[in-house]
Design an enzyme around this catalytic site. Sequence first.
Site, short mmCIF file in Angstrom:
data_model
loop_
_atom_site.label_atom_id
_atom_site.label_comp_id
_atom_site.label_asym_id
_atom_site.label_seq_id
_atom_site.Cartn_x
_atom_site.Cartn_y
_atom_site.Cartn_z
N GLY A 1 0.83 -1.20 0.00
CA GLY A 1 0.00 0.00 0.00
C GLY A 1 0.86 1.25 0.00
N CYS B 1 5.08 -6.27 1.87
CA CYS B 1 5.44 -4.85 1.93
C CYS B 1 4.67 -4.15 3.05
CB CYS B 1 5.23 -4.19 0.57
SG CYS B 1 6.17 -2.65 0.35
N TYR B 2 3.68 -3.30 2.74
CA TYR B 2 2.88 -2.68 3.80
C TYR B 2 2.24 -3.76 4.67
CZ TYR B 2 -0.59 0.35 6.06
OH TYR B 2 -1.34 1.04 6.99
N HIS C 1 8.10 -7.69 -3.28
CA HIS C 1 6.87 -8.05 -4.00
C HIS C 1 7.09 -9.30 -4.86
CE1 HIS C 1 4.49 -4.43 -3.07
NE2 HIS C 1 5.67 -3.83 -3.01
N GLU D 1 4.85 -10.95 -6.28
CA GLU D 1 3.79 -11.07 -7.28
C GLU D 1 4.14 -10.47 -8.64
OE1 GLU D 1 2.73 -7.28 -4.90
OE2 GLU D 1 3.79 -9.17 -4.62
N SER E 1 -22.52 -8.74 -26.99
CA SER E 1 -21.86 -7.88 -27.98
C SER E 1 -21.13 -8.69 -29.04
CB SER E 1 -20.87 -6.96 -27.28
OG SER E 1 -19.78 -7.71 -26.74
N GLY F 1 -18.17 -10.09 -28.23
CA GLY F 1 -16.82 -10.21 -27.71
C GLY F 1 -16.68 -11.49 -26.91
N VAL F 2 -15.45 -11.82 -26.54
CA VAL F 2 -15.22 -13.10 -25.85
C VAL F 2 -15.98 -13.16 -24.53
CG1 VAL F 2 -13.07 -12.24 -24.80
CG2 VAL F 2 -13.47 -14.70 -24.98
N ASP F 3 -16.07 -12.04 -23.80
CA ASP F 3 -16.73 -12.06 -22.50
C ASP F 3 -18.21 -12.38 -22.63
OD1 ASP F 3 -14.23 -11.17 -21.68
OD2 ASP F 3 -14.84 -9.07 -21.69
N THR G 1 -19.75 -13.58 -25.20
CA THR G 1 -19.94 -14.86 -25.90
C THR G 1 -19.88 -16.02 -24.92
OG1 THR G 1 -19.04 -14.04 -28.00
CG2 THR G 1 -18.99 -16.42 -27.64
N ARG H 1 -20.19 7.56 -20.94
CA ARG H 1 -20.38 6.23 -20.36
C ARG H 1 -21.70 6.14 -19.60
NH1 ARG H 1 -15.99 2.77 -19.96
NH2 ARG H 1 -14.06 3.54 -20.87
N LYS I 1 -9.24 -11.85 -17.82
CA LYS I 1 -9.47 -12.10 -19.25
C LYS I 1 -8.90 -13.45 -19.70
CE LYS I 1 -10.88 -9.52 -21.97
NZ LYS I 1 -12.23 -9.30 -22.56
N ASP J 1 -1.61 17.92 -55.27
CA ASP J 1 -1.04 19.27 -55.20
C ASP J 1 -1.85 20.18 -54.29
OD1 ASP J 1 1.02 18.74 -57.03
OD2 ASP J 1 -0.35 19.00 -58.73
N LYS K 1 0.34 0.89 -19.46
CA LYS K 1 -0.66 0.99 -18.39
C LYS K 1 -0.10 0.31 -17.15
CE LYS K 1 -5.20 -0.50 -16.84
NZ LYS K 1 -6.43 -1.26 -17.12
N GLU L 1 -7.80 2.01 -22.95
CA GLU L 1 -8.66 2.91 -23.73
C GLU L 1 -8.24 4.35 -23.47
OE1 GLU L 1 -10.87 2.08 -25.92
OE2 GLU L 1 -11.19 -0.06 -25.50
#
Length: 538
Positions: A70, A101-102, A190, A192, A244, A246-248, A250, A317, A394, A475, A530, A536
């Site tokens: 943290g 850690c914390y 860490h 992880e 939609s 998408g994989v999720d 679907t 959104r 995912k 031109d 990210k 996005e």
Amino acid sequence: MAEETYLKQSTQLGNLGRPQVAILDFGSQYSHLIARRVRELHVYCELYSCLVKVEELAQHELTAIILSGGPNSVYDEGSPHVSPEVWKLIEERNIPVLGICYGMQELAHVFGGTVAPGLKHEYGKAMVKRVEGCDSQLLDGMPEEFQMWMSHGDKLTKTPEGFKPVGSTDNAEFVAIENLEKRMWGLQFHPEVTHSPKGRELLGNFIIKIAGAKPDWVMTDYAQEFIDDVRKTVGEGHVIGAVSGGVDSTVAAVLMTRAIGDRFHAILVDNGCLRKDEATKVLKRMREDCGVNLRCVDASDRFLDLLKGVTEPEKKRKIIGGTFIEVFQEEAIKIEADMGKKCGYLLQGTLYPDVIESISYKGPSATIKTHHNVGGLPANMNLKLIEPLRELFKDEVRELGMALGIDEASVWRHPFPGPGLAIRILGEVTRERVKILQEADDIVIQELLNSGHYRKIGQAFTVLLPVKSVGVMGDGRTYENVASVRCVETTDYMTADFYHLPYDVMGKMSSRVINEVRGINRLCYDISSKPPATIEWE
């Protein structure tokens, strides 16, 4: 609040009876990675706020508890701490605890150690040395010296009562400690993160060898659990589904179809911001390849009219999320009228990263953005949510899709956000700008497929910017739109790095977009990671 609305309307299925590792989040940017690493060991885990009430934890069978890192200093006034009631639960059930850690400093805070600012901060790679002669089960199989990732300014200067040191660095004497009687361990580093090469092995020692968790978290079992639970929950009722393509969505739709068959009503809402020919392609694939009875509701004019003049991302959104729900509620009423049966549930393909990024109940981390299907839900929504994927990352969803026998093209399709191109058009969303972006994005995806890079990329898309630039065609002088291509490498979508696309592929994309799409005269490539950027743009 939108978050409270989401929690109230979300139907939880199947989690209470499953043994789990509980990760208490103190606001670390790495907390989600702890969850990922535990899941990679095929052990189920969930992320909770460090301020979680004991009643919530007590209802679960807890095999272990991990305290995350943290940004706070444990000795500062107002810094977060685990409640005394939770510590009492840990003692009563003899639950093994690992502080990272914390989290290690929290152990010191509670059990009488001392934490103080270090003479120098320690960030990045560091070599951890095992204490000579130590025979710690946590470090079983680790070499005498091994690399781990540090990210701390404070350090432990005195071990808590009953704890002994088992690891150190040149900068800190106590970077790994243990108390066998209390079944508690602490790490200043860490394990992880990917920069800790032996981290997964170390976490495995704690989760499997010490805590005794069974590595039985497999997708085929998860699918059957969901099918059984949804049959009990829904009974003879009907479910409407947001699909939609998408994989999720679907995977969620295939699961629901197998659970209740024709009583699942899958609907694709065309919000006017889909990719080129998206509705036609999705209808064909879902019906013919996936066996899902999908129909399309064309609400494009309704959405685009509401978005007129709107430029602020969060407002987009909220508008799209609210309108989505309105459309579904209207369709549910029609289904009830046609079938004579109540349709009281809405299926969504919400993922764990959506939940973590959208609502703060999982920890004191800041809200990054509101997802249309989590924080964007209206308070008056009268459909209960069923979200079979809300605790999955995912890559786990893809694994589940393959276990269900869904075709590879569907499973490996890149994510597409619920608001669609509306959040990839920076500034006002108009029919003209949607058309421009549809054409440009279609070319970019074609070139990724043609060059063999599509499957190597986690997510790829084109963004239309709210700026114009000077160009020359033939031109003549042009003054047209600027677009940017975004391609990222990622598995969990919580962190990502830009994909190193070869220059020749970039060149072909640029040439085709500028020559074939009227209204764009400059194409850029996004090289942000990210964090600090999101995947996005809005």
